[in-house]
Scaffold this motif. Structure first.
Motif, PDB file in Angstrom:
ATOM      1  N   MET A  17      12.769  14.018 -14.391  1.00  0.00           N
ATOM      2  CA  MET A  17      13.084  13.927 -15.817  1.00  0.00           C
ATOM      3  C   MET A  17      14.564  13.736 -16.103  1.00  0.00           C
ATOM      4  SD  MET A  17      10.078  14.048 -16.965  1.00  0.00           S
ATOM      5  CE  MET A  17      10.289  14.257 -18.737  1.00  0.00           C
ATOM      6  N   GLY A  18      15.385  13.561 -15.071  1.00  0.00           N
ATOM      7  CA  GLY A  18      16.821  13.473 -15.257  1.00  0.00           C
ATOM      8  C   GLY A  18      17.316  12.127 -15.735  1.00  0.00           C
ATOM      9  N   ASP A  19      18.636  12.064 -16.010  1.00  0.00           N
ATOM     10  CA  ASP A  19      19.271  10.870 -16.572  1.00  0.00           C
ATOM     11  C   ASP A  19      19.347   9.702 -15.597  1.00  0.00           C
ATOM     12  OD1 ASP A  19      19.701  12.311 -18.895  1.00  0.00           O
ATOM     13  OD2 ASP A  19      21.779  12.799 -18.415  1.00  0.00           O
ATOM     14  N   HIS A  20      19.186   9.955 -14.289  1.00  0.00           N
ATOM     15  CA  HIS A  20      19.387   8.901 -13.288  1.00  0.00           C
ATOM     16  C   HIS A  20      18.121   8.574 -12.505  1.00  0.00           C
ATOM     17  CE1 HIS A  20      23.502  10.257 -14.102  1.00  0.00           C
ATOM     18  NE2 HIS A  20      23.880   9.057 -13.706  1.00  0.00           N
ATOM     19  N   VAL A  21      16.981   9.071 -12.932  1.00  0.00           N
ATOM     20  CA  VAL A  21      15.735   8.841 -12.190  1.00  0.00           C
ATOM     21  C   VAL A  21      15.018   7.641 -12.788  1.00  0.00           C
ATOM     22  CG1 VAL A  21      13.549   9.810 -11.455  1.00  0.00           C
ATOM     23  CG2 VAL A  21      15.581  11.280 -11.612  1.00  0.00           C
ATOM     24  N   LEU A  22      14.837   6.607 -11.967  1.00  0.00           N
ATOM     25  CA  LEU A  22      14.312   5.330 -12.445  1.00  0.00           C
ATOM     26  C   LEU A  22      13.084   4.882 -11.680  1.00  0.00           C
ATOM     27  CD1 LEU A  22      17.420   2.944 -12.698  1.00  0.00           C
ATOM     28  CD2 LEU A  22      16.230   4.031 -14.603  1.00  0.00           C
ATOM     29  N   LEU A  23      12.213   4.181 -12.379  1.00  0.00           N
ATOM     30  CA  LEU A  23      11.308   3.230 -11.755  1.00  0.00           C
ATOM     31  C   LEU A  23      12.103   1.931 -11.720  1.00  0.00           C
ATOM     32  CD1 LEU A  23       8.034   4.153 -13.654  1.00  0.00           C
ATOM     33  CD2 LEU A  23       8.557   4.649 -11.264  1.00  0.00           C
ATOM     34  N   ALA A  24      12.703   1.653 -10.576  1.00  0.00           N
ATOM     35  CA  ALA A  24      13.723   0.606 -10.490  1.00  0.00           C
ATOM     36  C   ALA A  24      13.132  -0.752 -10.142  1.00  0.00           C
ATOM     37  CB  ALA A  24      14.776   0.987  -9.455  1.00  0.00           C
ATOM     38  N   MET A  25      13.701  -1.775 -10.790  1.00  0.00           N
ATOM     39  CA  MET A  25      13.317  -3.165 -10.552  1.00  0.00           C
ATOM     40  C   MET A  25      14.484  -4.005 -10.062  1.00  0.00           C
ATOM     41  SD  MET A  25      11.279  -3.689 -14.101  1.00  0.00           S
ATOM     42  CE  MET A  25       9.681  -2.941 -14.410  1.00  0.00           C
ATOM     43  N   MET A  26      15.711  -3.515 -10.292  1.00  0.00           N
ATOM     44  CA  MET A  26      16.892  -4.289  -9.948  1.00  0.00           C
ATOM     45  C   MET A  26      17.916  -3.409  -9.237  1.00  0.00           C
ATOM     46  SD  MET A  26      17.401  -6.620 -13.400  1.00  0.00           S
ATOM     47  CE  MET A  26      18.568  -7.718 -12.576  1.00  0.00           C
ATOM     48  N   PHE A  27      18.701  -4.052  -8.353  1.00  0.00           N
ATOM     49  CA  PHE A  27      19.801  -3.383  -7.672  1.00  0.00           C
ATOM     50  C   PHE A  27      21.019  -4.289  -7.703  1.00  0.00           C
ATOM     51  CE2 PHE A  27      22.347  -2.831  -3.793  1.00  0.00           C
ATOM     52  CZ  PHE A  27      22.777  -1.524  -4.009  1.00  0.00           C
ATOM     53  N   ASP A  28      22.146  -3.731  -8.111  1.00  0.00           N
ATOM     54  CA  ASP A  28      23.413  -4.465  -8.123  1.00  0.00           C
ATOM     55  C   ASP A  28      23.311  -5.763  -8.918  1.00  0.00           C
ATOM     56  OD1 ASP A  28      26.095  -4.578  -7.518  1.00  0.00           O
ATOM     57  OD2 ASP A  28      25.813  -5.592  -5.591  1.00  0.00           O
ATOM     58  N   GLY A  29      22.591  -5.694 -10.035  1.00  0.00           N
ATOM     59  CA  GLY A  29      22.500  -6.830 -10.945  1.00  0.00           C
ATOM     60  C   GLY A  29      21.489  -7.895 -10.570  1.00  0.00           C
ATOM     61  N   LYS A  30      20.729  -7.678  -9.508  1.00  0.00           N
ATOM     62  CA  LYS A  30      19.747  -8.664  -9.050  1.00  0.00           C
ATOM     63  C   LYS A  30      18.397  -7.985  -8.841  1.00  0.00           C
ATOM     64  CE  LYS A  30      23.352 -11.173  -6.500  1.00  0.00           C
ATOM     65  NZ  LYS A  30      23.799 -11.600  -5.152  1.00  0.00           N
ATOM     66  N   PRO A  31      17.303  -8.748  -8.912  1.00  0.00           N
ATOM     67  CA  PRO A  31      16.001  -8.152  -8.610  1.00  0.00           C
ATOM     68  C   PRO A  31      15.995  -7.535  -7.212  1.00  0.00           C
ATOM     69  CG  PRO A  31      15.720 -10.312  -9.602  1.00  0.00           C
ATOM     70  CD  PRO A  31      17.190 -10.170  -9.322  1.00  0.00           C
ATOM     71  N   LEU A  32      15.273  -6.436  -7.060  1.00  0.00           N
ATOM     72  CA  LEU A  32      15.130  -5.833  -5.744  1.00  0.00           C
ATOM     73  C   LEU A  32      14.671  -6.863  -4.727  1.00  0.00           C
ATOM     74  CD1 LEU A  32      13.214  -2.525  -6.601  1.00  0.00           C
ATOM     75  CD2 LEU A  32      15.578  -2.693  -5.803  1.00  0.00           C
ATOM     76  N   THR A  33      15.182  -6.801  -3.539  1.00  0.00           N
ATOM     77  CA  THR A  33      14.654  -7.617  -2.455  1.00  0.00           C
ATOM     78  C   THR A  33      13.409  -6.924  -1.892  1.00  0.00           C
ATOM     79  OG1 THR A  33      15.970  -6.499  -0.764  1.00  0.00           O
ATOM     80  CG2 THR A  33      16.977  -8.402  -1.870  1.00  0.00           C
ATOM     81  N   PRO A  34      12.518  -7.685  -1.255  1.00  0.00           N
ATOM     82  CA  PRO A  34      11.334  -7.047  -0.659  1.00  0.00           C
ATOM     83  C   PRO A  34      11.685  -5.907   0.289  1.00  0.00           C
ATOM     84  CG  PRO A  34      11.013  -9.409  -0.748  1.00  0.00           C
ATOM     85  CD  PRO A  34      12.435  -9.173  -1.171  1.00  0.00           C
ATOM     86  N   LYS A  35      12.751  -6.056   1.086  1.00  0.00           N
ATOM     87  CA  LYS A  35      13.111  -5.007   2.043  1.00  0.00           C
ATOM     88  C   LYS A  35      13.571  -3.725   1.363  1.00  0.00           C
ATOM     89  CE  LYS A  35      14.378  -7.938   5.967  1.00  0.00           C
ATOM     90  NZ  LYS A  35      15.462  -8.332   6.906  1.00  0.00           N
ATOM     91  N   HIS A  36      14.021  -3.825   0.135  1.00  0.00           N
ATOM     92  CA  HIS A  36      14.483  -2.637  -0.588  1.00  0.00           C
ATOM     93  C   HIS A  36      13.495  -2.168  -1.650  1.00  0.00           C
ATOM     94  CE1 HIS A  36      18.266  -2.034   1.393  1.00  0.00           C
ATOM     95  NE2 HIS A  36      18.660  -3.272   1.168  1.00  0.00           N
ATOM     96  N   GLY A  37      12.268  -2.705  -1.613  1.00  0.00           N
ATOM     97  CA  GLY A  37      11.234  -2.106  -2.436  1.00  0.00           C
ATOM     98  C   GLY A  37      10.630  -2.934  -3.531  1.00  0.00           C
ATOM     99  N   TRP A  38      10.991  -4.234  -3.641  1.00  0.00           N
ATOM    100  CA  TRP A  38      10.401  -5.078  -4.679  1.00  0.00           C
ATOM    101  C   TRP A  38       8.886  -5.073  -4.544  1.00  0.00           C
ATOM    102  CZ3 TRP A  38       7.236  -9.346  -4.891  1.00  0.00           C
ATOM    103  CH2 TRP A  38       7.178 -10.006  -6.139  1.00  0.00           C
ATOM    104  N   PRO A  39       8.182  -5.008  -5.657  1.00  0.00           N
ATOM    105  CA  PRO A  39       8.640  -5.171  -7.048  1.00  0.00           C
ATOM    106  C   PRO A  39       9.061  -3.890  -7.753  1.00  0.00           C
ATOM    107  CG  PRO A  39       6.256  -5.162  -6.972  1.00  0.00           C
ATOM    108  CD  PRO A  39       6.705  -5.094  -5.554  1.00  0.00           C
ATOM    109  N   LEU A  40       8.743  -2.714  -7.186  1.00  0.00           N
ATOM    110  CA  LEU A  40       9.039  -1.468  -7.894  1.00  0.00           C
ATOM    111  C   LEU A  40       9.259  -0.353  -6.891  1.00  0.00           C
ATOM    112  CD1 LEU A  40       9.099  -0.344 -10.891  1.00  0.00           C
ATOM    113  CD2 LEU A  40       6.786   0.509 -10.421  1.00  0.00           C
ATOM    114  N   ARG A  41      10.330   0.396  -7.122  1.00  0.00           N
ATOM    115  CA  ARG A  41      10.579   1.575  -6.303  1.00  0.00           C
ATOM    116  C   ARG A  41      11.059   2.716  -7.198  1.00  0.00           C
ATOM    117  NH1 ARG A  41      14.910   1.316  -1.914  1.00  0.00           N
ATOM    118  NH2 ARG A  41      14.350   3.523  -1.833  1.00  0.00           N
ATOM    119  N   LEU A  42      10.970   3.896  -6.693  1.00  0.00           N
ATOM    120  CA  LEU A  42      11.524   5.058  -7.373  1.00  0.00           C
ATOM    121  C   LEU A  42      12.957   5.266  -6.904  1.00  0.00           C
ATOM    122  CD1 LEU A  42      10.733   7.463  -9.275  1.00  0.00           C
ATOM    123  CD2 LEU A  42      10.343   8.779  -7.176  1.00  0.00           C
TER     124      LEU A  42
END
Length: 225
Positions: A137-162
């Motif tokens: 429930m914190g301010d920095h907890v995301l269902l993340a889709m992007m890293f460093d301004g770009k869509p996640l790469t498959p190796k880093h969890g695309w399409p969705l990671r926590l």
């Protein structure tokens, strides 16, 4: 001789001596090395998805089970966060930039029962990891889709990671496909295989049954971005 578990291998690793600038000491947990790399660590193969069939399933202690397509998630308001991340294999990466849906915002779409105090993250390769709902429930907890301004790469969890930056990064599951709300806590994959159930980096909660394990540098031999 039986093959060592990952937990046992990490306990034996040796970490190089690295001076951490004084202004960063409070941000770097004990036994960690700061790196500019983004090491790639996971179990199993990188999955390949048919996005027309992909969905995020929400089930368990909810009043109505739901599924969200990727398009559903893309239509939701997104938040960018900057945070430090810490891996149990001894590396820390500072000031990482992620974009996605705040977990607490996503929760507004889900009618969780009062009994649903724990969450099991179900991911590809039959991976799962458990996190108390309060930790999401914190301010920095995301269902993340992007890293460093770009869509996640498959190796880093695309399409969705926590992304749960205040816990060791194995709790930040890649390739999420299900959120199971639970009345009672249940151990996930690594938690059943020698890793700590809570995983607070600043408390060095790396392994179950061991207070101060020997540091290691296994991550430097892994692929990285």
């Amino acid at each position: 001789m039986a093959k060592d578990s990952k937990a046992e291998r990490i306990k034996r690793m040796q970490i190089p001596a690295v001076d951490i600038p004084e202004e960063l000491v409070h941000r770097v947990p004990p036994g960690q090395v700061v790196t500019d790399r983004f090491p790639i660590l996971h179990e199993g193969e990188v999955p390949n998805y048919d996005m027309a069939a992909w969905s995020l399933r929400v089930f368990g202690q909810v009043n109505e089970e739901k599924s969200f397509s990727y398009e559903d998630l893309l239509a939701l308001p997104r938040t960018q966060v900057v945070c430090d991340i810490h891996c149990v294999t001894r590396w820390s990466k500072l000031d990482t930039v992620w974009e996605g849906i705040l977990f607490r915002d996503f929760l507004k779409l889900v009618d969780v029962k009062p009994e649903g105090k724990y969450v099991m993250l179900h991911a590809d390769n039959d991976y799962e990891t458990n996190v108390p709902l309060a930790d999401l429930m914190g301010d920095h907890v995301l269902l993340a889709m992007m890293f460093d301004g770009k869509p996640l790469t498959p190796k880093h969890g695309w399409p969705l990671r926590l992304v749960v930056p205040h816990l060791y990064f194995w709790k930040s599951a890649k390739w999420i496909q299900g959120l199971e709300f639970m009345e009672e806590d249940r151990e996930g994959f690594w938690e059943r295989n020698g890793f700590h159930n809570i995983a607070d980096p600043f408390e060095e909660q790396r392994f179950s049954g061991e207070d101060i394990p020997i540091p290691e540098d296994e991550w430097v031999r892994k692929d990285f971005d």
